[in-house]
Design a protein around this motif. Sequence first.
Motif, PDB file in Angstrom:
ATOM      1  N   ASP A  87      -2.094   2.117  -6.159  1.00  0.00           N
ATOM      2  CA  ASP A  87      -2.702   1.504  -4.978  1.00  0.00           C
ATOM      3  C   ASP A  87      -1.760   0.519  -4.293  1.00  0.00           C
ATOM      4  OD1 ASP A  87      -5.043   2.900  -5.552  1.00  0.00           O
ATOM      5  OD2 ASP A  87      -5.878   1.263  -6.743  1.00  0.00           O
ATOM      6  N   PRO A  94       1.631   2.009  -1.125  1.00  0.00           N
ATOM      7  CA  PRO A  94       1.780   1.942   0.337  1.00  0.00           C
ATOM      8  C   PRO A  94       2.223   0.565   0.821  1.00  0.00           C
ATOM      9  CG  PRO A  94      -0.259   3.057  -0.268  1.00  0.00           C
ATOM     10  CD  PRO A  94       0.277   2.440  -1.521  1.00  0.00           C
ATOM     11  N   TYR A  95       1.688  -0.484   0.219  1.00  0.00           N
ATOM     12  CA  TYR A  95       2.074  -1.847   0.605  1.00  0.00           C
ATOM     13  C   TYR A  95       3.538  -2.102   0.291  1.00  0.00           C
ATOM     14  CZ  TYR A  95       2.531  -6.930  -0.003  1.00  0.00           C
ATOM     15  OH  TYR A  95       2.966  -8.240   0.029  1.00  0.00           O
ATOM     16  N   HIS A 148       6.625   7.102  -2.419  1.00  0.00           N
ATOM     17  CA  HIS A 148       6.689   6.090  -1.368  1.00  0.00           C
ATOM     18  C   HIS A 148       8.071   5.441  -1.296  1.00  0.00           C
ATOM     19  CE1 HIS A 148       2.279   6.447  -1.448  1.00  0.00           C
ATOM     20  NE2 HIS A 148       2.304   5.883  -0.251  1.00  0.00           N
ATOM     21  N   ASP A 164      -4.734  -4.226   1.221  1.00  0.00           N
ATOM     22  CA  ASP A 164      -5.110  -3.078   2.042  1.00  0.00           C
ATOM     23  C   ASP A 164      -3.864  -2.435   2.645  1.00  0.00           C
ATOM     24  OD1 ASP A 164      -8.032  -4.811   3.323  1.00  0.00           O
ATOM     25  OD2 ASP A 164      -7.796  -3.546   1.525  1.00  0.00           O
ATOM     26  N   ALA A 165      -3.977  -1.185   2.960  1.00  0.00           N
ATOM     27  CA  ALA A 165      -2.824  -0.453   3.483  1.00  0.00           C
ATOM     28  C   ALA A 165      -2.313  -1.045   4.792  1.00  0.00           C
ATOM     29  CB  ALA A 165      -3.196   1.018   3.673  1.00  0.00           C
ATOM     30  N   ASP A 166      -3.216  -1.652   5.599  1.00  0.00           N
ATOM     31  CA  ASP A 166      -2.797  -2.206   6.883  1.00  0.00           C
ATOM     32  C   ASP A 166      -2.542  -3.703   6.819  1.00  0.00           C
ATOM     33  OD1 ASP A 166      -5.361  -3.068   6.486  1.00  0.00           O
ATOM     34  OD2 ASP A 166      -6.079  -2.604   8.521  1.00  0.00           O
TER      35      ASP A 166
END
Length: 493
Positions: A46, A49-50, A100, A361-363
């Motif tokens: 998880d 992405p960050y 990633h 969070d991804a964003d």
Amino acid sequence: MWAFDTTFYQIYPLGMLGCPFDAPALDDEAGARGQVERHRIKQLIDWAPYLGGLGIGAILLNPVFASDTHGYNTRDLRAVDCRLGTNEDFAETIDALHAHGVRVVIDAVFNHVGRNFWAFRDVREHRWDSPYKDWFNLNFDGDTHFGDGFWYEGWEGNQDLIKLNLRNPAVVDYLLDTVRMWKRELGVDGLRLDVAYSLDRDFVRRLRGLADELGAEPRFNGTPGDGFPLIGEVLHGDYNLIVNDEMLHSCTNYECYKGLYSSFNSMNMFEIAHSLHRQYGGDPWCIYRGKHLVSFADNHDVSRLASILTEKRHLAAAYGVLFGMPGIPCLYYGSEWGRLGAKGTGYLADVELRPALDAPDADALANPASGWEGGEGPNELTAFIDRLNHVRRSSRALCHGSYRNIIITNKQLLFERDAPADGEQAAERVLVAVNAEDAPFTFHDSGLHGSFDVLMACAPGDDSTAVPCSEVLGLDGSIEIPPFGVLYLKQTA
């Protein structure tokens, strides 16, 4: 070596992933099974992405293998700690991180093991008749406070951590075969060597030979191998003794770690400037020119930067120095949010430094929260570090260039990173300026002439955070920097 052009992100997984401090007893099969079923190591998926968005090239994972408590009292070097999951979970997690663009370097604890390490348990049971008695430095004429009926050497006198006999060929073969298994079965990309300063130097040479072999093997995506870095935990002394062509590729730069925060707390930029020149400057006596040491502002063993700085507005300037100086920058998880954490005392001294954190969070990077310290997630400090990291990774001067102090005062520092032309690669000169004072400051120097691209301009709470990186400045010998400001300039003419 790929590691020289990237940024590391250090994670202490037993803490970050919320593991209980004590592992289940060896005979508690139900307890161990219950821990494995949590599959905590897969939570790192998880984070991928960050981390990829932040421009992190590799995570440095502190101990992941079976241990009694904190990870360094190892039970089994070939089995992932049941509190984290299984070997299959770990391999799956590494695959996801690779997808990633994030490599994985793991903590290799080769100096010592725990009292429940499988070979030492055999010695405790069979004593003189154990085939593993020579794996350790034992004396059957003595005893320890554990009452085993024999004495053994512990790491720095700590007999919870039993030193391995790295002069024993069987031990060396076991450890080297273990590294092969980590690379080929789990997908590991390199090693951080715990207490490297204590390791037998002949063993380190053998390990380097293996690293060269593994680094030439194809990568996880089938492309040609580009190295298997060995990074040592070294505190003091001459790093050249262990970072060289026969042993380690890099080590922790504790000298500049201390100089970094101390320069701001004492308002004496001469300290960090002296250390950087002593290590990387152009004089013949400068000692680490051409080497890429791991530079950091904090880690799992020391207080976090946001806690140790007396003036919190120095956070930006401190990270400005960190990403501008020679070396491989390494962030400690959560510190890019300005998270607090002070080292305590006693058996649980490090617990506050190693908290459980949820993946952002991804964003989160696209919509950071306001604030520069004490954060519970990505904020303005994170966005600043994100930009610093991307600027550094795209700059040959910042990754490989020489170092030169230009202007030093007690409260300001201006230095140069310069990479000469190399084949088809053009020469590149980058200036890094920081202001630790609560007032504007103007630098004057003959080198501040010409046209410069603004790579980074930032001051906490100031509109300069919005300066576009495409802005071009024409300088005529001087430049003003705002209070607590950071400025990166690339000369274009």
